[in-house]
Scaffold this motif. Sequence first.
Motif, PDB file in Angstrom:
ATOM      1  N   GLN A  65       0.845  -1.187   0.000  1.00  0.00           N
ATOM      2  CA  GLN A  65       0.000   0.000   0.000  1.00  0.00           C
ATOM      3  C   GLN A  65       0.873   1.227   0.000  1.00  0.00           C
ATOM      4  N   ASP A  66       0.674   2.048  -1.030  1.00  0.00           N
ATOM      5  CA  ASP A  66       1.415   3.304  -1.151  1.00  0.00           C
ATOM      6  C   ASP A  66       2.911   3.089  -0.904  1.00  0.00           C
ATOM      7  N   LEU A  67       3.429   1.989  -1.445  1.00  0.00           N
ATOM      8  CA  LEU A  67       4.817   1.595  -1.203  1.00  0.00           C
ATOM      9  C   LEU A  67       5.798   2.573  -1.839  1.00  0.00           C
ATOM     10  N   VAL A 122       3.124   2.498  -4.943  1.00  0.00           N
ATOM     11  CA  VAL A 122       2.738   1.190  -5.498  1.00  0.00           C
ATOM     12  C   VAL A 122       1.654   0.558  -4.628  1.00  0.00           C
ATOM     13  N   ASP A 123       0.516   0.269  -5.250  1.00  0.00           N
ATOM     14  CA  ASP A 123      -0.581  -0.446  -4.595  1.00  0.00           C
ATOM     15  C   ASP A 123      -0.783  -1.765  -5.319  1.00  0.00           C
ATOM     16  N   LEU A 124      -0.724  -2.855  -4.555  1.00  0.00           N
ATOM     17  CA  LEU A 124      -0.801  -4.175  -5.180  1.00  0.00           C
ATOM     18  C   LEU A 124      -1.287  -5.168  -4.136  1.00  0.00           C
ATOM     19  N   ALA A 125      -2.248  -6.008  -4.504  1.00  0.00           N
ATOM     20  CA  ALA A 125      -2.657  -7.091  -3.613  1.00  0.00           C
ATOM     21  C   ALA A 125      -2.684  -8.376  -4.418  1.00  0.00           C
ATOM     22  N   VAL A 126      -2.033  -9.403  -3.886  1.00  0.00           N
ATOM     23  CA  VAL A 126      -1.997 -10.708  -4.551  1.00  0.00           C
ATOM     24  C   VAL A 126      -2.747 -11.697  -3.666  1.00  0.00           C
ATOM     25  N   ALA A 160       4.241  -2.973   3.239  1.00  0.00           N
ATOM     26  CA  ALA A 160       4.322  -4.248   2.529  1.00  0.00           C
ATOM     27  C   ALA A 160       3.922  -5.317   3.534  1.00  0.00           C
ATOM     28  N   ARG A 161       2.913  -6.129   3.188  1.00  0.00           N
ATOM     29  CA  ARG A 161       2.429  -7.153   4.115  1.00  0.00           C
ATOM     30  C   ARG A 161       2.395  -8.525   3.449  1.00  0.00           C
ATOM     31  N   LYS A 206       8.505   6.980 -13.636  1.00  0.00           N
ATOM     32  CA  LYS A 206       9.781   7.092 -12.930  1.00  0.00           C
ATOM     33  C   LYS A 206       9.617   8.143 -11.854  1.00  0.00           C
ATOM     34  N   PRO A 207       9.604   7.809 -10.598  1.00  0.00           N
ATOM     35  CA  PRO A 207       9.599   6.464 -10.021  1.00  0.00           C
ATOM     36  C   PRO A 207       8.363   5.673 -10.453  1.00  0.00           C
ATOM     37  N   ALA A 208       8.486   4.354 -10.437  1.00  0.00           N
ATOM     38  CA  ALA A 208       7.431   3.500 -10.988  1.00  0.00           C
ATOM     39  C   ALA A 208       6.308   3.249  -9.990  1.00  0.00           C
ATOM     40  N   SER A 209       5.105   3.134 -10.542  1.00  0.00           N
ATOM     41  CA  SER A 209       3.961   2.624  -9.789  1.00  0.00           C
ATOM     42  C   SER A 209       3.196   1.697 -10.731  1.00  0.00           C
TER      43      SER A 209
END
Length: 264
Positions: free
Chosen positions: A15-17, A34-38, A72-73, A220-223
């Motif tokens: 979340q908002d990494l 970066v927002d990502l859930a796997v 990051a979890r 850049k920076p990447a999301s």
Amino acid sequence: MSTVQKSGVAALECQDLRVTLVGAAGAVDILRGVDLAVQPGEFVSILGPSGSGKTTLLRVLGGLQSIAGGEARCNGTAVSGPPDGVVTVFQDYSNSLLPWRSVRRNVALGIESNCSKQECRERVEAALAMVNLQASADEYPWRLSGGMQQRVQIARALAMRPSVLLMDEPFGALDAMTKASLQDQLQRVQEATGTTVVFVTHDVEEAVYLSDRVVVLAGKPASVGLSLDVDLGRPRDQITTKERPDYLQLRHQVYAALGHEVPR
Ligand SMILES: Nc1ncnc2c1ncn2[C@@H]1O[C@H](COP(=O)(O)OP(=O)(O)O)[C@@H](O)[C@H]1O
Ligand SMILES: [Mg+2]
């Protein structure tokens, strides 16, 4: 059939990494927002231009890279060091195998200190079978082809019975035929075990073919520039899946997100 569980706690989550690395020019944000859930059992590919931060993101998920902001979890718990049950497979298989150990003993490496001899033997044999390496179990890795060496590294990861497999361009150095065969083996193993997979690649076709979802890093920076569900059903087939109009459409969308000019 897909084994993805959509409810409950995400296997991995950012979340908002934000990640900052220090290079020659000083500290630079590589990833921001970066927002990502796997989800458990999900197969997610990460694509992005070279240098966009794919390996960095995988290192964060594997607990190998500290973060400058956000969260990051893993299974709901903040990542601080490699989480239990998370195993990383690197592109460079030759440097990760011990040349003085047989294939079987390389595969045992991650479990021999914390399993009984009997259990270790059973797990190693099962992992070798999953990647069709039983016949080479007594060989030394340096006598094997690149594709076989990469299968040894994957078998070692599988013997650890990971709940999450992080793979950094694992087939990047292999020829097209070997690559296709390993993609199909990975697909079979993932369906059989329900392992969550985060798979970094620079190969658009590979990403769409293997994944439940394709994530493209951009900026850049990447999301996350694109997160695309891949509803192609399973099992997939190298020929018929890749002929489907919906496969071609997804491939087109991913190329466009990577900034390729798509002619009209
Ligand atoms: N240890 C490091 N220190 C400083 N910068 C780094 C370090 N590792 C990688 N980088 C830079 O971070 C960016 C992202 O790298 P990386 O995650 O390896 O990208 P990718 O895997 O997408 O090619 C690149 O610009 C790279 O030069
Ligand atoms: Mg990389």
